[in-house]
Design a protein around this motif. Structure first.
Motif, PDB file in Angstrom:
ATOM      1  N   ILE A   1      -3.810   5.347   4.542  1.00 20.87           N
ATOM      2  CA  ILE A   1      -3.524   4.431   3.440  1.00 20.87           C
ATOM      3  C   ILE A   1      -2.038   4.098   3.382  1.00 20.87           C
ATOM      4  O   ILE A   1      -1.195   4.997   3.439  1.00 20.87           O
ATOM      5  CB  ILE A   1      -3.914   5.069   2.087  1.00 20.87           C
ATOM      6  N   LEU A   2      -1.738   2.810   3.244  1.00 17.85           N
ATOM      7  CA  LEU A   2      -0.380   2.362   2.958  1.00 17.85           C
ATOM      8  C   LEU A   2      -0.313   2.149   1.449  1.00 17.85           C
ATOM      9  O   LEU A   2      -0.851   1.169   0.922  1.00 17.85           O
ATOM     10  CB  LEU A   2      -0.043   1.073   3.705  1.00 17.85           C
ATOM     11  N   LEU A   3       0.294   3.093   0.740  1.00 15.53           N
ATOM     12  CA  LEU A   3       0.458   3.018  -0.707  1.00 15.53           C
ATOM     13  C   LEU A   3       1.680   2.155  -0.993  1.00 15.53           C
ATOM     14  O   LEU A   3       2.756   2.402  -0.437  1.00 15.53           O
ATOM     15  CB  LEU A   3       0.636   4.424  -1.275  1.00 15.53           C
ATOM     16  N   ILE A   4       1.530   1.163  -1.860  1.00 18.13           N
ATOM     17  CA  ILE A   4       2.603   0.185  -2.077  1.00 18.13           C
ATOM     18  C   ILE A   4       3.052   0.217  -3.530  1.00 18.13           C
ATOM     19  O   ILE A   4       2.247   0.122  -4.449  1.00 18.13           O
ATOM     20  CB  ILE A   4       2.126  -1.222  -1.671  1.00 18.13           C
ATOM     21  N   ASP A   5       4.375   0.360  -3.708  1.00 17.72           N
ATOM     22  CA  ASP A   5       4.983   0.369  -5.038  1.00 17.72           C
ATOM     23  C   ASP A   5       6.293  -0.396  -4.961  1.00 17.72           C
ATOM     24  O   ASP A   5       6.752  -0.749  -3.877  1.00 17.72           O
ATOM     25  CB  ASP A   5       5.201   1.806  -5.508  1.00 17.72           C
ATOM     26  N   ASP A   6       6.907  -0.638  -6.117  1.00 17.64           N
ATOM     27  CA  ASP A   6       8.166  -1.378  -6.104  1.00 17.64           C
ATOM     28  C   ASP A   6       9.370  -0.461  -5.859  1.00 17.64           C
ATOM     29  O   ASP A   6      10.259  -0.800  -5.097  1.00 17.64           O
ATOM     30  CB  ASP A   6       8.346  -2.212  -7.372  1.00 17.64           C
ATOM     31  N   VAL A   7       9.379   0.707  -6.503  1.00 20.92           N
ATOM     32  CA  VAL A   7      10.544   1.603  -6.414  1.00 20.92           C
ATOM     33  C   VAL A   7      10.085   3.043  -6.225  1.00 20.92           C
ATOM     34  O   VAL A   7       9.097   3.467  -6.822  1.00 20.92           O
ATOM     35  CB  VAL A   7      11.392   1.539  -7.715  1.00 20.92           C
ATOM     36  N   LEU A   8      10.826   3.790  -5.418  1.00 20.36           N
ATOM     37  CA  LEU A   8      10.630   5.227  -5.296  1.00 20.36           C
ATOM     38  C   LEU A   8      11.966   5.884  -5.615  1.00 20.36           C
ATOM     39  O   LEU A   8      12.948   5.652  -4.911  1.00 20.36           O
ATOM     40  CB  LEU A   8      10.182   5.598  -3.884  1.00 20.36           C
ATOM     41  N   THR A   9      12.008   6.624  -6.699  1.00 19.55           N
ATOM     42  CA  THR A   9      13.243   7.349  -7.034  1.00 19.55           C
ATOM     43  C   THR A   9      13.017   8.837  -6.817  1.00 19.55           C
ATOM     44  O   THR A   9      13.411   9.378  -5.800  1.00 19.55           O
ATOM     45  CB  THR A   9      13.734   7.033  -8.460  1.00 19.55           C
ATOM     46  N   THR A  10      12.323   9.506  -7.732  1.00 16.01           N
ATOM     47  CA  THR A  10      12.028  10.930  -7.525  1.00 16.01           C
ATOM     48  C   THR A  10      10.805  11.128  -6.641  1.00 16.01           C
ATOM     49  O   THR A  10      10.604  12.205  -6.095  1.00 16.01           O
ATOM     50  CB  THR A  10      11.754  11.641  -8.866  1.00 16.01           C
ATOM     51  N   GLY A  11       9.961  10.121  -6.538  1.00 20.67           N
ATOM     52  CA  GLY A  11       8.730  10.230  -5.770  1.00 20.67           C
ATOM     53  C   GLY A  11       7.547  10.727  -6.589  1.00 20.67           C
ATOM     54  O   GLY A  11       6.461  10.931  -6.053  1.00 20.67           O
ATOM     55  N   ALA A  12       7.735  10.905  -7.880  1.00 21.73           N
ATOM     56  CA  ALA A  12       6.675  11.467  -8.724  1.00 21.73           C
ATOM     57  C   ALA A  12       5.426  10.596  -8.739  1.00 21.73           C
ATOM     58  O   ALA A  12       4.310  11.094  -8.551  1.00 21.73           O
ATOM     59  CB  ALA A  12       7.198  11.674 -10.143  1.00 21.73           C
ATOM     60  N   THR A  13       5.580   9.304  -8.962  1.00 25.77           N
ATOM     61  CA  THR A  13       4.428   8.414  -9.054  1.00 25.77           C
ATOM     62  C   THR A  13       3.692   8.335  -7.721  1.00 25.77           C
ATOM     63  O   THR A  13       2.469   8.490  -7.664  1.00 25.77           O
ATOM     64  CB  THR A  13       4.859   7.011  -9.517  1.00 25.77           C
TER      65      THR A  13
ATOM     66  N   PRO B   1       7.505   5.077 -19.474  1.00 25.76           N
ATOM     67  CA  PRO B   1       8.275   4.505 -18.358  1.00 25.76           C
ATOM     68  C   PRO B   1       9.068   5.611 -17.654  1.00 25.76           C
ATOM     69  O   PRO B   1       9.775   6.385 -18.308  1.00 25.76           O
ATOM     70  CB  PRO B   1       9.211   3.501 -19.032  1.00 25.76           C
ATOM     71  N   GLN B   2       8.927   5.707 -16.346  1.00 27.94           N
ATOM     72  CA  GLN B   2       9.583   6.768 -15.584  1.00 27.94           C
ATOM     73  C   GLN B   2      11.112   6.718 -15.720  1.00 27.94           C
ATOM     74  O   GLN B   2      11.766   7.754 -15.753  1.00 27.94           O
ATOM     75  CB  GLN B   2       9.189   6.691 -14.108  1.00 27.94           C
TER      76      GLN B   2
ATOM     77  N   PHE C   1       7.440  14.042 -13.081  1.00 27.90           N
ATOM     78  CA  PHE C   1       6.259  14.617 -12.426  1.00 27.90           C
ATOM     79  C   PHE C   1       5.199  14.975 -13.464  1.00 27.90           C
ATOM     80  O   PHE C   1       4.019  14.717 -13.264  1.00 27.90           O
ATOM     81  CB  PHE C   1       6.651  15.832 -11.573  1.00 27.90           C
ATOM     82  N   ALA C   2       5.620  15.563 -14.574  1.00 25.29           N
ATOM     83  CA  ALA C   2       4.677  15.907 -15.646  1.00 25.29           C
ATOM     84  C   ALA C   2       4.069  14.646 -16.260  1.00 25.29           C
ATOM     85  O   ALA C   2       2.887  14.623 -16.608  1.00 25.29           O
ATOM     86  CB  ALA C   2       5.381  16.740 -16.712  1.00 25.29           C
ATOM     87  N   ASN C   3       4.854  13.608 -16.384  1.00 27.00           N
ATOM     88  CA  ASN C   3       4.412  12.350 -16.992  1.00 27.00           C
ATOM     89  C   ASN C   3       3.245  11.722 -16.234  1.00 27.00           C
ATOM     90  O   ASN C   3       2.325  11.181 -16.849  1.00 27.00           O
ATOM     91  CB  ASN C   3       5.596  11.381 -17.057  1.00 27.00           C
TER      92      ASN C   3
END
Length: 165
Positions: free
Chosen positions: A126-138, A96-97, A106-108
């Motif tokens: 592409i519109l990439l959809i996620d729930d949360v962006l914190t560091t932006g790694a995912t 879990p991030q 980022f390594a994870n």
């Protein structure tokens, strides 16, 4: 480019946690609708060709029973008149991030995604959809994977964005 409903703080932070629970589907749909009402013009201005949810590892999805980002993607894309393509596969279970420091995040997720062979991904926005962006790694790793698979560009829509991002 990232469009967010709001900051990952207070009530929105609590709501994002709730949508990951079994009874959170209705709240997730409502938040997607709220995002369309308040950020719809910004999302349309991104001129995306299709929506792609950030995938969950198969075992985690099996355990939870659903993937929140798939539900968000279906609602947001439908509201924007875009098709949804499940163009990414999470090929390994990552930690879990939220349990990691920024550099570890980022390594994870490095190498955690594989693009499916989808013909109409080539040259698309592409519109990439996620729930949360914190560091932006995912989102960064998912976008990199989509670009390597032939997407022309990747923009991001999230419910919540961390402070300073």
């Amino acid at each position: 480019k990232v469009v967010a409903l709001g900051l990952y703080d207070g009530p929105l932070h609590q709501a994002v946690a709730k949508i990951k629970e079994p009874a959170g589907r209705v709240l997730a749909a409502a938040l997607a609708q709220l995002m369309l009402r308040t950020r719809g013009e910004q999302l349309k201005a991104l001129e995306a060709d299709l929506g792609v949810p950030v995938p969950m590892f198969w075992a985690k999805r099996f355990w939870r029973g659903f993937n929140t980002t798939e539900l968000l993607a279906e609602r947001l894309a439908r509201g924007l008149g875009l098709p949804v393509r499940h163009a990414l596969v999470r090929n390994r279970n990552t930690l879990p991030q939220r349990s990691l420091r920024p550099r570890e995040r980022f390594a994870n997720v490095r190498g955690a995604f594989t693009a499916r062979r989808i013909r109409n991904l080539q040259g698309k926005s592409i519109l990439l959809i996620d729930d949360v962006l914190t560091t932006g790694a995912t989102c960064s790793e998912a976008a990199r994977t989509l670009l390597r698979a032939g997407a022309a560009r990747v923009v991001v829509a999230v419910l919540a964005r961390g402070q300073g991002n």
